[in-house]
Structure formats: structure tokens, C-alpha cells
Write a protein that holds these residues in place. Structure first.
Motif, PDB file in Angstrom:
ATOM      1  N   UNK A  56      18.495 -28.797 -12.876  1.00 54.09           N
ATOM      2  CA  UNK A  56      18.989 -27.761 -13.938  1.00 54.09           C
ATOM      3  C   UNK A  56      19.581 -28.375 -15.042  1.00 54.09           C
ATOM      4  N   UNK A  57      19.768 -27.697 -16.236  1.00 55.50           N
ATOM      5  CA  UNK A  57      20.642 -28.401 -17.544  1.00 55.50           C
ATOM      6  C   UNK A  57      22.097 -28.901 -17.002  1.00 55.50           C
ATOM      7  N   UNK A  58      22.932 -28.201 -16.149  1.00 47.92           N
ATOM      8  CA  UNK A  58      24.036 -28.548 -15.724  1.00 47.92           C
ATOM      9  C   UNK A  58      24.204 -28.531 -14.379  1.00 47.92           C
ATOM     10  N   UNK A  59      23.231 -28.525 -13.602  1.00 50.39           N
ATOM     11  CA  UNK A  59      23.595 -28.354 -12.234  1.00 50.39           C
ATOM     12  C   UNK A  59      22.291 -28.970 -11.173  1.00 50.39           C
ATOM     13  N   UNK A  60      22.422 -29.360 -10.070  1.00 49.43           N
ATOM     14  CA  UNK A  60      21.404 -29.796  -9.257  1.00 49.43           C
ATOM     15  C   UNK A  60      21.586 -29.048  -7.845  1.00 49.43           C
ATOM     16  N   UNK A  61      20.201 -28.634  -7.413  1.00 54.95           N
ATOM     17  CA  UNK A  61      20.348 -27.812  -6.115  1.00 54.95           C
ATOM     18  C   UNK A  61      19.675 -28.794  -5.003  1.00 54.95           C
ATOM     19  N   UNK A  62      20.475 -28.654  -3.596  1.00 54.37           N
ATOM     20  CA  UNK A  62      20.115 -29.560  -2.704  1.00 54.37           C
ATOM     21  C   UNK A  62      19.559 -28.711  -1.474  1.00 54.37           C
ATOM     22  N   UNK A  63      18.297 -28.926  -0.978  1.00 52.87           N
ATOM     23  CA  UNK A  63      18.058 -28.402   0.216  1.00 52.87           C
ATOM     24  C   UNK A  63      18.531 -29.064   1.365  1.00 52.87           C
ATOM     25  N   UNK A  64      19.377 -28.155   2.341  1.00 50.50           N
ATOM     26  CA  UNK A  64      19.819 -28.864   3.302  1.00 50.50           C
ATOM     27  C   UNK A  64      19.020 -28.096   4.883  1.00 50.50           C
ATOM     28  N   UNK A  65      18.263 -29.119   5.603  1.00 49.71           N
ATOM     29  CA  UNK A  65      17.622 -28.527   6.706  1.00 49.71           C
ATOM     30  C   UNK A  65      17.928 -29.028   8.230  1.00 49.71           C
ATOM     31  N   UNK A  66      18.701 -28.333   8.878  1.00 44.86           N
ATOM     32  CA  UNK A  66      19.329 -28.760  10.133  1.00 44.86           C
ATOM     33  C   UNK A  66      18.627 -28.093  11.260  1.00 44.86           C
ATOM     34  N   UNK A  67      18.154 -28.917  12.198  1.00 48.54           N
ATOM     35  CA  UNK A  67      17.442 -28.469  13.475  1.00 48.54           C
ATOM     36  C   UNK A  67      18.565 -28.071  14.578  1.00 48.54           C
ATOM     37  N   UNK A  68      18.229 -27.117  15.223  1.00 48.59           N
ATOM     38  CA  UNK A  68      19.247 -26.425  16.397  1.00 48.59           C
ATOM     39  C   UNK A  68      18.565 -25.682  17.149  1.00 48.59           C
ATOM     40  N   UNK A  69      19.287 -25.451  18.254  1.00 47.22           N
ATOM     41  CA  UNK A  69      18.723 -24.592  19.332  1.00 47.22           C
ATOM     42  C   UNK A  69      18.784 -22.833  18.749  1.00 47.22           C
ATOM     43  N   UNK A  70      17.726 -22.283  19.184  1.00 45.24           N
ATOM     44  CA  UNK A  70      17.692 -21.062  18.833  1.00 45.24           C
ATOM     45  C   UNK A  70      18.889 -20.137  18.994  1.00 45.24           C
ATOM     46  N   UNK A  71      19.648 -20.564  20.133  1.00 42.77           N
ATOM     47  CA  UNK A  71      20.738 -19.392  20.399  1.00 42.77           C
ATOM     48  C   UNK A  71      21.987 -19.846  19.550  1.00 42.77           C
ATOM     49  N   UNK A  72      21.950 -21.081  18.877  1.00 46.79           N
ATOM     50  CA  UNK A  72      22.891 -21.692  18.024  1.00 46.79           C
ATOM     51  C   UNK A  72      22.780 -21.417  16.302  1.00 46.79           C
ATOM     52  N   UNK A  73      21.778 -20.498  16.121  1.00 51.44           N
ATOM     53  CA  UNK A  73      21.326 -20.305  14.788  1.00 51.44           C
ATOM     54  C   UNK A  73      22.555 -19.909  13.868  1.00 51.44           C
ATOM     55  N   UNK A  74      23.106 -18.929  14.232  1.00 54.45           N
ATOM     56  CA  UNK A  74      24.268 -18.268  13.480  1.00 54.45           C
ATOM     57  C   UNK A  74      25.589 -19.446  13.432  1.00 54.45           C
ATOM     58  N   UNK A  75      25.677 -19.826  14.543  1.00 54.93           N
ATOM     59  CA  UNK A  75      26.740 -21.032  14.758  1.00 54.93           C
ATOM     60  C   UNK A  75      26.593 -22.013  13.711  1.00 54.93           C
ATOM     61  N   UNK A  76      25.448 -22.599  13.795  1.00 61.84           N
ATOM     62  CA  UNK A  76      25.102 -23.686  12.729  1.00 61.84           C
ATOM     63  C   UNK A  76      25.126 -23.437  11.420  1.00 61.84           C
ATOM     64  N   UNK A  77      24.408 -22.174  11.043  1.00 58.71           N
ATOM     65  CA  UNK A  77      24.616 -21.662   9.837  1.00 58.71           C
ATOM     66  C   UNK A  77      25.915 -21.463   9.125  1.00 58.71           C
ATOM     67  N   UNK A  78      26.921 -20.969   9.827  1.00 55.53           N
ATOM     68  CA  UNK A  78      28.448 -20.828   9.289  1.00 55.53           C
ATOM     69  C   UNK A  78      29.275 -22.042   9.461  1.00 55.53           C
TER      70      UNK A  78
END
Length: 274
Positions: A224-246
Motif C-alpha cells: 500500500x502507499x504507506x503500509x505493507x501487509x504480511x501473510x503469516x501461515x502457521x501449521x498446528x494440530x487441530x485442537x491447538x487452533x485457538x491457542x496458536x491464533x491468540x
């Protein structure tokens, strides 16, 4: 004495006439009853073994078995009545009308019942799975005949009707056992590109829920004109989805502060008009 003997002879003659007229039908009805009960028993055993082999839910098996048994017994009774010469057309009409009335009255419940049977047989999800459906995300606590219960992350109980649940799209987060947590972070364009990626990578490497045998991505998604956006993709176990997210949200914010990675700064353009 003669009068009593006359009555006895009349009774015998009536019994003989009844036996001659209906004896064959009664005998055939008894045979039909015995053979029909044997066939129903055989079908019940076959159905039980089939459901066990296909791993149909144990809570559903008795219900389906009793339902099939009931229908078969009704058909057997109608067959016996027809053998005895009883007109069954009226009975069939009454049963059909009653079934139609009940079906119309319980249309929604029947749809939920059918949906529950489909869910329990085909198992698009199981108890304990993390799913997203009908705008809700949570772990499946119970699957019943008419509804399914979810428990959300904030410990709310959501009850979803099986009818709509079985016919609409849903996401089973737990099916594969492994899931990718995708996030987007925006930073100011004044930050060094490599330094920003390195700061994010530190958090990815330190995440206790990130799988060590998977490749995690830190990619530039948008300029963007004054910013950049980064995609961050982290693999984890299904039961740890929310723990990883936060974990990622909190610790990337902390790491950005330590490394001096700044947020986008709004720019204002002022023009002088003559």
C-alpha cells in the motif's frame, strides 16, 4: 331333554359350518403370523449386524430397530386381516391419513430427525470435533436425533437443528488432525522489509504449538502507499487452533514493540487551491 339335544346339534352344525367356511383362512392366517414373525426376527438380526458393521451410533441402533420392527408388524397385521377376508382398504386409508396429518404437524421435527440420522450414519463430524457451521464455531459436545450441541470458545452452549445442519455447508476443523492458522499483519512501509519478516519469524519459531515438521510462511501479501501487509501461515494440530491464533496475535505485538516495528502512519495531503 329333546330341546337341549336339539340346541346342541344346532351348535355343532354352526361350528362345523364356521370351520368349513373359515377354517382354511384361520389356519392360513396362523401360518402367516408364524412365518411373518420369523421373517421380522431375521430382518431385525440382519439390520443389527449391518448397523454394527457400519459403526452406526449405539444410541441410534435401538431406535431404528424398533421403528423397522413396528412398520413390519403393522404390515404383517394388515396381511393377516386380508387373509381372513377383512377389507383392509379402509385401514390403509386411515393409516395414510393419520401419517399425513402427523407429517404435516411435525414437518420441522421430521426434517431434523432425518438430518440426525444422516449425521449419525455418515458422520461428517464426531463428538469432540471443532466445527464451524451456521455462523458458530465450537467443539461438538453431543449429537442427538433432533439437534447437535456445540460449546464455543467462551463456553456458550449452542444448539443447532440437525435438519439445516445436514443440508448446509459446514467446516470440520478437526477432520485432518492438522490445520493452518492464517493471519494478516499490517506494518508501516517505513519499516525495513527484512527486519519485519525476521521479527515475525522469531515468533513463529518460538510458538510452542507450531509443528516442527511443517514449513511455515511469512509472505508479503500487499503493498500500500504507506503500509505493507504480511501473510503469516502457521501449521498446528487441530485442537491447538485457538491457542496458536491468540499466541501469534499477542506475541507478534510484543515482538514488534521490541524490534521497533511501527504501525502504518496515516498521511495527509494538503493542496493549495488558488
Amino acid at each position: 331333554m329333546e330341546q337341549a339335544q336339539t340346541r346342541l346339534e344346532l351348535f355343532y352344525s354352526q361350528v362345523l359350518a364356521f370351520a368349513t367356511l373359515y377354517g382354511g383362512k384361520v389356519l392360513l392366517a396362523i401360518i402367516t403370523l408364524l412365518v411373518g414373525l420369523w421373517v421380522i426376527g431375521w430382518i431385525s438380526k440382519l439390520l443389527t449386524s449391518t448397523m454394527t458393521r457400519r459403526h452406526v451410533d449405539r444410541d441410534v441402533q435401538p431406535f431404528l430397530l424398533s421403528l423397522v420392527n413396528g412398520l413390519l408388524r403393522v404390515l404383517l397385521l394388515l396381511s393377516i386381516a386380508s387373509t381372513l377376508g377383512v377389507q383392509t382398504t379402509s385401514f390403509v386409508a386411515i393409516i395414510g391419513a393419520a401419517g399425513l396429518a402427523v407429517g404435516l404437524a411435525l414437518q420441522g421435527s421430521l426434517a431434523n430427525f432425518a438430518g440426525g440420522i444422516l449425521i449419525l450414519i455418515f458422520k461428517p463430524f464426531r463428538v469432540g470435533d471443532l466445527i464451524s457451521a451456521q455462523g458458530f464455531t465450537g467443539n461438538v459436545e453431543a449429537i442427538r436425533i433432533f439437534d447437535t450441541t456445540l460449546v464455543t470458545l467462551d463456553n456458550k452452549t449452542i444448539i443447532l437443528p440437525n435438519g439445516s445442519l445436514s443440508t448446509s455447508a459446514l467446516t470440520n476443523i478437526s477432520t485432518k488432525g492438522v490445520i493452518r492458522v492464517d493471519q494478516v499483519y499490517g506494518v508501516g512501509s517505513q519499516n525495513d522489509l527484512d527486519a519485519t519478516k525476521a521479527s515475525i519469524q522469531k515468533v513463529v519459531n518460538a510458538c510452542p504449538y507450531a509443528l516442527k515438521d511443517r514449513q511455515h510462511d511469512v509472505l508479503i501479501a500487499k503493498l500500500n502507499p504507506n503500509s505493507r501487509e504480511y501473510d503469516v501461515r502457521v501449521w498446528t494440530k487441530s485442537e491447538n487452533f485457538w491457542d496458536t491464533h491468540y499466541y501469534m496475535l499477542e506475541n507478534i505485538a510484543r515482538q514488534f514493540g521490541k524490534d521497533g516495528i511501527e504501525a502504518p502512519k496515516p498521511k495527509m495531503f494538503i493542496t493549495n487551491e488558488a
